[in-house]
Every structure is written in C-alpha cells, then in structure tokens.
Design an enzyme around this catalytic site. Sequence first.
Site, PDB file in Angstrom:
ATOM      1  N   LYS A 269     -16.971 -18.625  18.343  1.00 22.54           N
ATOM      2  CA  LYS A 269     -15.927 -19.604  18.657  1.00 22.54           C
ATOM      3  C   LYS A 269     -16.046 -19.960  20.145  1.00 22.54           C
ATOM      4  CE  LYS A 269     -10.874 -19.970  19.340  1.00 22.54           C
ATOM      5  NZ  LYS A 269      -9.536 -19.410  19.081  1.00 22.54           N
ATOM      6  N   ASP A 274      -8.066 -23.448  25.545  1.00 14.88           N
ATOM      7  CA  ASP A 274      -7.130 -23.593  24.432  1.00 14.88           C
ATOM      8  C   ASP A 274      -5.711 -23.763  24.972  1.00 14.88           C
ATOM      9  OD1 ASP A 274      -5.742 -23.560  22.086  1.00 14.88           O
ATOM     10  OD2 ASP A 274      -6.108 -21.432  21.629  1.00 14.88           O
ATOM     11  N   LYS A 281       0.935 -24.250  24.103  1.00 14.83           N
ATOM     12  CA  LYS A 281       1.250 -22.852  24.423  1.00 14.83           C
ATOM     13  C   LYS A 281       2.232 -22.795  25.588  1.00 14.83           C
ATOM     14  CE  LYS A 281      -3.125 -20.666  23.075  1.00 14.83           C
ATOM     15  NZ  LYS A 281      -2.560 -19.755  22.063  1.00 14.83           N
ATOM     16  N   ASP A 292     -11.214 -18.378  25.793  1.00 12.76           N
ATOM     17  CA  ASP A 292     -11.226 -18.617  24.345  1.00 12.76           C
ATOM     18  C   ASP A 292     -12.619 -19.001  23.834  1.00 12.76           C
ATOM     19  OD1 ASP A 292      -9.699 -18.339  22.088  1.00 12.76           O
ATOM     20  OD2 ASP A 292      -9.051 -20.427  22.036  1.00 12.76           O
ATOM     21  N   ASP A 351      -2.447 -25.083  17.344  1.00  9.70           N
ATOM     22  CA  ASP A 351      -2.911 -23.926  18.115  1.00  9.70           C
ATOM     23  C   ASP A 351      -3.749 -22.976  17.260  1.00  9.70           C
ATOM     24  OD1 ASP A 351      -3.247 -22.371  20.337  1.00  9.70           O
ATOM     25  OD2 ASP A 351      -1.237 -21.476  20.289  1.00  9.70           O
ATOM     26  N   GLU A 353      -6.613 -23.421  16.107  1.00  8.21           N
ATOM     27  CA  GLU A 353      -7.759 -24.329  16.155  1.00  8.21           C
ATOM     28  C   GLU A 353      -9.101 -23.631  15.959  1.00  8.21           C
ATOM     29  OE1 GLU A 353      -6.548 -22.878  18.729  1.00  8.21           O
ATOM     30  OE2 GLU A 353      -8.406 -22.171  19.640  1.00  8.21           O
ATOM     31  N   ARG A 355     -10.140 -21.482  13.749  1.00  9.49           N
ATOM     32  CA  ARG A 355     -10.597 -21.533  12.367  1.00  9.49           C
ATOM     33  C   ARG A 355     -11.050 -22.938  11.979  1.00  9.49           C
ATOM     34  NH1 ARG A 355      -4.835 -19.311  10.548  1.00  9.49           N
ATOM     35  NH2 ARG A 355      -5.003 -18.515  12.671  1.00  9.49           N
TER      36      ARG A 355
END
Length: 499
Positions: A269, A274, A281, A292, A351, A353, A355
């Site tokens: 990933k 993020d 967030k 991230d 959020d 994201e 996946r």
Amino acid sequence: MEFIVKTGELEKQSSACVAVTVGENGDMGRSAKALDSLGKGIISRLLKAGDIKGKSGQSLMLHSLAGSKAERVLLLGTNSTSKALSQTDFISCARAAAAAVKQAGCKDVLLDISEQTVSDADEYWKARQLYQAFGESNYRFDQLKSDKSNKKLPLRKVTLLAATRGVANHYKRAAEHASGITSGIHTARDLGNLPGNICTPSYLATQAKSLARKHKSLSCKVLDEKQMKTLGMNSLLSVSAGSAQGARLIAMEYKGGKKGEQPIVLLGKGITFDSGGISLKPGAGMDEMKFDMCGAASVMGAMTTLCELGLPLNVVGMIASAENMPGPSATKPGDIITSMAGKTIEVLNTDAEGRLVLCDALTYAERYKPKAVVDIATLTGACIVALGHHISGMISNNDTLAEQLTGAGEKSADQVWQLPMNDDYQKQLKSNFADIANIGGPGAGTITAGCFLARFAEKFDWAHLDIAGTAWHSGANKGATGRPVALLSQYLLDRVDNQ
Ligand code: BES
Ligand code: MN
Ligand code: ZN
C-alpha cells in the site's frame, strides 16, 4: 558498513573496540577471562564491585585497558556466558552493544559471542541478529536538515570472532544476509521518513525505476492514471480523484529463478499521504499519515534485499500508490465505483482508502499467475488496538502460506499474528446499494478490512499483513522502522532453501 568474520584470539587483535561477554557473579566468557588476566584482574574487580552486574542488556565501556591491544573493551552482560539466553534477551544484548559502540563513536568493533548460546537458535541466527543490530543502529535520516556537519556515522566494520572454521562459515552466510537485509531496511526507512510533498506516487515510481536500472535481473513497469483507466481500475483511481498527484501502479519484476516459474507477488500500500479524503481525519498527529506508504516502502526494501542477495527466485514487487486528499473532485461518502474485477463498491468512508487501491492491484496481480501474493499495508487503526506496536496483523486464505509467514516472522524477530476470517465477518461488508461496502462497522476493523481484500484474492494463495502498528514509531523517536522488510526477506530466503 562491512560485516566480517575472523577466527583467532580476541585479545591478540587490535581494534577500536572489542566486545566480550560477562555474566552474573563474576562469570566471564573465554575472551573476557583472557583480557582479565592481561589486565591483572581488572574485569574481575569491576564485576565484583558491581560496576556491571552481568545482567542481559547491561554494558560497560572501558578505555585503554591495561594489556589490551584494542583501544576500548566493551563488557556485555548476558546473564550467564554458558547458559542459553532467550532470543529476545539476545537481541536486547545486541542492541545494547550497538548503542554503546555508537555512543563511543568507534570506527570498528570486534565481538566474541562464540560461547553464548541462545534458545532455539543456531550460530547463523545469532550472528545475523548481531550484525543486523549494528546495521540498524547505524542509520540516520538527515537528508533534509541543512546542518549535515556530523553526517557520517563513524562505524565502518563489524567483525565477529568465530571459534572454528565451521562456525565461521555460518557467520559468513549470516554476514551476507544481514548486509542485504540491512540495505533493504534502510531503503524502507528512508522512503517512509520522506515527507508527502517529496515522496509522491511519481517519486516512488522513479525510485523503483532507478532500482531496476541498478540490477540486471530487475525490470520495472509503471502504469499512469490513463493506463489504469483503460484497465478499469476505478477503485484505485477513486482514491487519487481528490488529489493533484496522479496515482501510479508500479510493478518491479525480478527474474532470478527458472524461466516460467510462477512468481511470488509482494504488493505494498503506497498512500503517500492519507488525509482521510472527504472523511477527513482529525488534525492531531495527521503528519504521521505520510507513513501510509510504509507497505510500499517495505516492498522496495525487500526488492533491494532480493537484488543484493541475488536470490534464485521469481518475485514481482508491486506498489499501488496514490495520495488521499479532499480536493474538488474527490470521491464522496456514498459514491459507488466499479472495480477492475467488476465488483461494485459503495464508498461509505473515504478514509478506508487502502483497500480501494489494493483491490485493483490484487486483480492486476492475477496476470502473473502467482504462486502466492502477500500484501503489506498500514491498513487499520484497529490493528493497533488489537496488537499494539509489537506484532503485525495477518489475514490469509491459505494456512500453509500463513504458517510460512508466521515462521519467517519468528525467525527474523519481525513477528506477525494471524487473525481469523470467516463468513460472519464477511457479512459486515454488506451494502444496500452495491456488491460490497468499503467499511464493515465498528467491530473487528482489521478483520473486515482483510475480508474486503479477500474478495479480490480468490484466484491465488494470499496473505495480508497489517503493519499499522509496526511500520513507524511516534513520539520522540518518530520515524519509520523498516518493518516488515526483515520478515519478507526471511520469507524469501526460506523459499530458496525449500526448492
Ligand atoms: N492509514 C489508515 C490506517 C492507520 C491509522 C494506520 C492510524 C496507522 C495509524 C487507513 O487508511 C484508515 O484510515 N483506516 C481507517 C478505516 C476505517 C475508516 C474503517 C481507520 O483505521 O480508522
Ligand atoms: Mn485512511
Ligand atoms: Zn490509509
């Protein structure tokens, strides 16, 4: 930094520092005894006086010891020089040794750990952990500081003393592997530590291409947004929709194995920042969301190790990279997108994201007809609730693969813990409007994230590693850890032995 093996007697070697083991109640290893008698009992007296008690993790640096050819002598406590230490205690000792040598600013160090045994570990393991501890402590990230006056760390050479030629051979193998793994870990830490305004998806692509240029067995393909659109990767593209940075899908193909042999795919990933997107967030600690992309960094790290060690395997290192931002064309909660696999996804929370980028990459991985796919992702805060910062989470659709990864984690002291997955959890992803929702409600967040990915990993053996808790440190020591490069490297090394 060089990792070296020598045979002979420690007290006869000159070095900036020699390190020897001592235990409790005046216990000394062979080399400590030899130095003690050259120094007319000085080490015995220090042990007796309690300057060092000999407990594991303790150390005492001595300068200009009488009779010693080395500038310094480092006493390392190991509880007992003849009884086995636990693996974790041994690693603490190795780290203490590395810290003391770093503190003293030595340019080389020679260690005798030959008599020290470790529970369920062989000579190779001991040596590799020791070398890696020194490799790990010799890391500094100051490329973005203007004052680089103390840039170079002085330590150049770590030498281990082997008692016999047979042991020396194990140490040599350990030295080679530790060197490759250390490079991989440093690569991953550097990428992780870089800020989001430098380390963007296109920056990761450039780094992957430059790695491929350095190694003949590695080639690199990069897909831009237009190419991904053509392939139908709308789920991945839904994440980058609100960002000025274009997404990238990176595939590094390493061909060290037999022609036509099915590859192992590592998929990281790579969310270079993020923000949460429209499901923004909270502000506190948001800077840490530059980390991230640590899954992607660990893939770059493992590919670096693989290239340096030249392992006879076929491996594809994939990175699904995007920036998750709340720009004007950002995906909104409730939006429904069609993934490359054809499944429709209701994005209930922008959020979640990770996946969304990984699912299309998993579908893309099908074209490699992989032997196994391992994805690595800072996927859920829930994983930190479940396992803290010590152990990474794992979800898998194949018990053999899960066991291999668990074993590799134990061997490399970079552990993972498998979490369950079944239809009850899958039901949490039900959507009223699409085939699947991208979140599964408040309970078991790590498992439902894994369940989501599993729907796109039905055609191969697959494991997902959630490294949300292990990829970086917060607080005063804020920074990327390089995990799970050691685990991935071990998993790959084990595949060579088992062919
Ligand atoms: N990158 C985060 C997960 C994360 C959070 C890792 C904190 C490390 C520390 C991920 O994209 C995310 O935001 N996940 C959400 C999922 C939720 C919306 C279902 C989370 O964990 O809150
Ligand atoms: Mn997120
Ligand atoms: Zn994320």
